[in-house]
Design a protein around this motif. Structure first.
Motif, PDB file in Angstrom:
ATOM      1  N   PRO A  22       0.816  -1.218   0.000  1.00 42.82           N
ATOM      2  CA  PRO A  22       0.000   0.000   0.000  1.00 42.82           C
ATOM      3  C   PRO A  22       0.844   1.260   0.000  1.00 42.82           C
ATOM      4  O   PRO A  22       0.510   2.232  -0.669  1.00 42.82           O
ATOM      5  CB  PRO A  22      -0.803  -0.122   1.296  1.00 42.82           C
ATOM      6  N   VAL A  23       1.963   1.251   0.716  1.00 43.57           N
ATOM      7  CA  VAL A  23       2.823   2.430   0.763  1.00 43.57           C
ATOM      8  C   VAL A  23       3.343   2.753  -0.637  1.00 43.57           C
ATOM      9  O   VAL A  23       3.388   3.912  -1.052  1.00 43.57           O
ATOM     10  CB  VAL A  23       3.975   2.231   1.774  1.00 43.57           C
ATOM     11  N   ARG A  28       2.460   6.427  -5.656  1.00 42.14           N
ATOM     12  CA  ARG A  28       2.006   6.649  -7.039  1.00 42.14           C
ATOM     13  C   ARG A  28       0.963   7.744  -7.129  1.00 42.14           C
ATOM     14  O   ARG A  28       0.804   8.370  -8.177  1.00 42.14           O
ATOM     15  CB  ARG A  28       1.426   5.365  -7.630  1.00 42.14           C
ATOM     16  N   VAL A  29       0.217   7.979  -6.049  1.00 44.98           N
ATOM     17  CA  VAL A  29      -0.803   9.024  -6.064  1.00 44.98           C
ATOM     18  C   VAL A  29      -0.344  10.261  -5.295  1.00 44.98           C
ATOM     19  O   VAL A  29      -1.153  11.087  -4.879  1.00 44.98           O
ATOM     20  CB  VAL A  29      -2.169   8.512  -5.532  1.00 44.98           C
ATOM     21  N   ASP A  30       0.976  10.383  -5.126  1.00 42.65           N
ATOM     22  CA  ASP A  30       1.592  11.570  -4.523  1.00 42.65           C
ATOM     23  C   ASP A  30       1.080  11.887  -3.116  1.00 42.65           C
ATOM     24  O   ASP A  30       0.936  13.049  -2.765  1.00 42.65           O
ATOM     25  CB  ASP A  30       1.411  12.795  -5.426  1.00 42.65           C
ATOM     26  N   LEU A  31       0.808  10.863  -2.323  1.00 40.45           N
ATOM     27  CA  LEU A  31       0.451  11.109  -0.928  1.00 40.45           C
ATOM     28  C   LEU A  31       1.726  11.430  -0.163  1.00 40.45           C
ATOM     29  O   LEU A  31       2.655  10.627  -0.144  1.00 40.45           O
ATOM     30  CB  LEU A  31      -0.211   9.875  -0.312  1.00 40.45           C
ATOM     31  N   PRO A  32       1.793  12.606   0.471  1.00 39.78           N
ATOM     32  CA  PRO A  32       2.979  12.908   1.258  1.00 39.78           C
ATOM     33  C   PRO A  32       3.028  12.005   2.492  1.00 39.78           C
ATOM     34  O   PRO A  32       1.994  11.696   3.077  1.00 39.78           O
ATOM     35  CB  PRO A  32       2.790  14.379   1.647  1.00 39.78           C
ATOM     36  N   ASP A  33       4.213  11.578   2.856  1.00 40.25           N
ATOM     37  CA  ASP A  33       4.435  10.732   4.025  1.00 40.25           C
ATOM     38  C   ASP A  33       3.512   9.504   4.007  1.00 40.25           C
ATOM     39  O   ASP A  33       2.675   9.323   4.901  1.00 40.25           O
ATOM     40  CB  ASP A  33       4.241  11.544   5.306  1.00 40.25           C
ATOM     41  N   PRO A  34       3.656   8.648   2.986  1.00 44.91           N
ATOM     42  CA  PRO A  34       2.743   7.510   2.841  1.00 44.91           C
ATOM     43  C   PRO A  34       2.758   6.540   4.022  1.00 44.91           C
ATOM     44  O   PRO A  34       1.733   5.926   4.328  1.00 44.91           O
ATOM     45  CB  PRO A  34       3.208   6.824   1.560  1.00 44.91           C
ATOM     46  N   GLU A  35       3.886   6.423   4.719  1.00 47.04           N
ATOM     47  CA  GLU A  35       3.939   5.534   5.889  1.00 47.04           C
ATOM     48  C   GLU A  35       3.005   6.032   6.976  1.00 47.04           C
ATOM     49  O   GLU A  35       2.293   5.261   7.626  1.00 47.04           O
ATOM     50  CB  GLU A  35       5.372   5.409   6.430  1.00 47.04           C
ATOM     51  N   ARG A  36       2.995   7.358   7.187  1.00 42.90           N
ATOM     52  CA  ARG A  36       2.097   7.941   8.194  1.00 42.90           C
ATOM     53  C   ARG A  36       0.642   7.743   7.785  1.00 42.90           C
ATOM     54  O   ARG A  36      -0.208   7.380   8.598  1.00 42.90           O
ATOM     55  CB  ARG A  36       2.378   9.430   8.390  1.00 42.90           C
ATOM     56  N   VAL A  37       0.338   7.954   6.506  1.00 33.07           N
ATOM     57  CA  VAL A  37      -1.026   7.774   6.020  1.00 33.07           C
ATOM     58  C   VAL A  37      -1.470   6.334   6.219  1.00 33.07           C
ATOM     59  O   VAL A  37      -2.592   6.067   6.657  1.00 33.07           O
ATOM     60  CB  VAL A  37      -1.148   8.190   4.534  1.00 33.07           C
ATOM     61  N   ILE A  55      -8.270   6.202  -4.626  1.00 31.67           N
ATOM     62  CA  ILE A  55      -7.719   6.007  -5.969  1.00 31.67           C
ATOM     63  C   ILE A  55      -6.556   5.012  -5.912  1.00 31.67           C
ATOM     64  O   ILE A  55      -6.428   4.136  -6.768  1.00 31.67           O
ATOM     65  CB  ILE A  55      -7.296   7.356  -6.594  1.00 31.67           C
ATOM     66  N   ALA A  56      -5.719   5.116  -4.871  1.00 35.34           N
ATOM     67  CA  ALA A  56      -4.600   4.181  -4.714  1.00 35.34           C
ATOM     68  C   ALA A  56      -5.108   2.751  -4.599  1.00 35.34           C
ATOM     69  O   ALA A  56      -4.523   1.821  -5.167  1.00 35.34           O
ATOM     70  CB  ALA A  56      -3.769   4.551  -3.491  1.00 35.34           C
ATOM     71  N   GLY A  57      -6.199   2.578  -3.872  1.00 36.51           N
ATOM     72  CA  GLY A  57      -6.766   1.242  -3.727  1.00 36.51           C
ATOM     73  C   GLY A  57      -7.189   0.645  -5.047  1.00 36.51           C
ATOM     74  O   GLY A  57      -6.984  -0.550  -5.296  1.00 36.51           O
ATOM     75  N   VAL A  58      -7.736   1.477  -5.902  1.00 34.03           N
ATOM     76  CA  VAL A  58      -8.134   0.999  -7.233  1.00 34.03           C
ATOM     77  C   VAL A  58      -6.897   0.743  -8.090  1.00 34.03           C
ATOM     78  O   VAL A  58      -6.822  -0.261  -8.801  1.00 34.03           O
ATOM     79  CB  VAL A  58      -9.095   2.012  -7.902  1.00 34.03           C
ATOM     80  N   LEU A  59      -5.911   1.624  -8.011  1.00 28.96           N
ATOM     81  CA  LEU A  59      -4.691   1.457  -8.804  1.00 28.96           C
ATOM     82  C   LEU A  59      -3.946   0.179  -8.442  1.00 28.96           C
ATOM     83  O   LEU A  59      -3.271  -0.410  -9.288  1.00 28.96           O
ATOM     84  CB  LEU A  59      -3.757   2.655  -8.629  1.00 28.96           C
ATOM     85  N   ILE A  83      -6.372  16.802  -7.099  1.00 31.06           N
ATOM     86  CA  ILE A  83      -6.981  15.557  -7.566  1.00 31.06           C
ATOM     87  C   ILE A  83      -7.055  15.546  -9.093  1.00 31.06           C
ATOM     88  O   ILE A  83      -6.737  14.544  -9.743  1.00 31.06           O
ATOM     89  CB  ILE A  83      -8.375  15.348  -6.942  1.00 31.06           C
ATOM     90  N   LEU A  84      -7.436  16.661  -9.690  1.00 34.39           N
ATOM     91  CA  LEU A  84      -7.531  16.717 -11.158  1.00 34.39           C
ATOM     92  C   LEU A  84      -6.155  16.590 -11.804  1.00 34.39           C
ATOM     93  O   LEU A  84      -6.010  15.933 -12.842  1.00 34.39           O
ATOM     94  CB  LEU A  84      -8.240  18.002 -11.592  1.00 34.39           C
ATOM     95  N   ASP A  85      -5.143  17.194 -11.199  1.00 31.43           N
ATOM     96  CA  ASP A  85      -3.779  17.038 -11.716  1.00 31.43           C
ATOM     97  C   ASP A  85      -3.323  15.589 -11.604  1.00 31.43           C
ATOM     98  O   ASP A  85      -2.679  15.055 -12.516  1.00 31.43           O
ATOM     99  CB  ASP A  85      -2.802  17.958 -10.982  1.00 31.43           C
ATOM    100  N   LEU A  86      -3.670  14.942 -10.495  1.00 36.86           N
ATOM    101  CA  LEU A  86      -3.343  13.531 -10.325  1.00 36.86           C
ATOM    102  C   LEU A  86      -4.004  12.692 -11.419  1.00 36.86           C
ATOM    103  O   LEU A  86      -3.372  11.835 -12.024  1.00 36.86           O
ATOM    104  CB  LEU A  86      -3.793  13.039  -8.947  1.00 36.86           C
ATOM    105  N   ILE A  87      -5.264  12.970 -11.689  1.00 42.31           N
ATOM    106  CA  ILE A  87      -5.991  12.229 -12.722  1.00 42.31           C
ATOM    107  C   ILE A  87      -5.322  12.424 -14.084  1.00 42.31           C
ATOM    108  O   ILE A  87      -5.124  11.471 -14.836  1.00 42.31           O
ATOM    109  CB  ILE A  87      -7.470  12.662 -12.740  1.00 42.31           C
ATOM    110  N   SER A  88      -4.947  13.658 -14.391  1.00 44.19           N
ATOM    111  CA  SER A  88      -4.264  13.939 -15.663  1.00 44.19           C
ATOM    112  C   SER A  88      -2.922  13.206 -15.730  1.00 44.19           C
ATOM    113  O   SER A  88      -2.565  12.642 -16.768  1.00 44.19           O
ATOM    114  CB  SER A  88      -4.027  15.442 -15.828  1.00 44.19           C
ATOM    115  N   THR A  89      -2.191  13.207 -14.629  1.00 41.78           N
ATOM    116  CA  THR A  89      -0.903  12.513 -14.584  1.00 41.78           C
ATOM    117  C   THR A  89      -1.083  11.019 -14.795  1.00 41.78           C
ATOM    118  O   THR A  89      -0.313  10.392 -15.533  1.00 41.78           O
ATOM    119  CB  THR A  89      -0.200  12.790 -13.239  1.00 41.78           C
ATOM    120  N   LEU A  90      -2.085  10.437 -14.155  1.00 47.62           N
ATOM    121  CA  LEU A  90      -2.345   9.007 -14.339  1.00 47.62           C
ATOM    122  C   LEU A  90      -2.650   8.699 -15.800  1.00 47.62           C
ATOM    123  O   LEU A  90      -2.169   7.722 -16.357  1.00 47.62           O
ATOM    124  CB  LEU A  90      -3.514   8.553 -13.462  1.00 47.62           C
TER     125      LEU A  90
END
Length: 186
Positions: A22-23, A28-37, A55-59, A83-90
């Motif tokens: 998951p981390v 991949r979805v640019d979550l800062p500090d993914p370990e904390r999340v 979105i990460a769960g689906v990816l 979120i829209l920038d993330l969608i465009s990047t994906l």
């Protein structure tokens, strides 16, 4: 929202099971500090972070097509843009087909190449945004508004300035307004 379970999949009985951290997907979805999340409870995350986790769960399932229904609803302007920038990047980096369902034409105008407008289950328009947005009365009859910047440019044109009132993005409007400004200075 819980990602304390490692996603696994068996592609066939002879191949090994692969695990997707998951981390790693959070990165991949640019979550800062993914370990904390990963160690957080859902109520500790912002609305934008919750959307990214979803979105990460689906990816993690590596889809070819991603369907998002009102992904920016309820987010502040910064969260919406992220979120829209993330969608465009994906779409660009993962070569993923993304179907974005939205009533926000501001979101749509800036981020899609093709716009399909439906009314009562029937496709009414299927074209590039600038062409679809030329049908102002019909869109408004269906309860859809043009992007705000288009209304602003239409108002500028109504008071006598020579601008393209079919622009659909802020960047296009800025270009038109700077052109007017430069023309008045010379």
């Amino acid at each position: 929202l819980s990602f304390r379970v490692v996603v696994s999949r068996v592609s066939n009985s002879r191949s090994p099971v692969w695990m997707l951290s998951p981390v790693r997907v959070f990165r991949r979805v640019d979550l800062p500090d993914p370990e904390r999340v990963y160690d957080s409870y859902p109520f500790e995350l912002s609305g934008g972070q919750k959307r990214r986790v979803a979105i990460a769960g689906v990816l993690a399932m590596k889809p070819k097509i991603l369907i998002l229904d009102e992904p920016t609803a309820g987010l502040d302007p910064k969260g919406r843009e992220e979120i829209l920038d993330l969608i465009s990047t994906l779409h660009q980096n993962e070569h993923m087909t993304i179907i974005l369902v939205s009533h926000s034409m501001d979101d749509v105008a800036d981020h899609v190449k093709r716009l399909i407008v439906m009314d009562n289950g029937t496709i009414v328009y299927d074209d590039i945004p600038s062409e679809v947005f030329k049908n102002v009365r019909e869109l408004e009859r269906m309860g859809l508004a043009l992007p705000e910047v288009t209304y602003i440019m239409r108002a500028i044109k109504r008071v006598g300035y020579e601008v393209d009132d079919t622009v659909t993005t802020v960047d296009e409007a800025v270009s038109q307004i700077l052109r007017l400004y430069d023309a008045r200075r010379t």
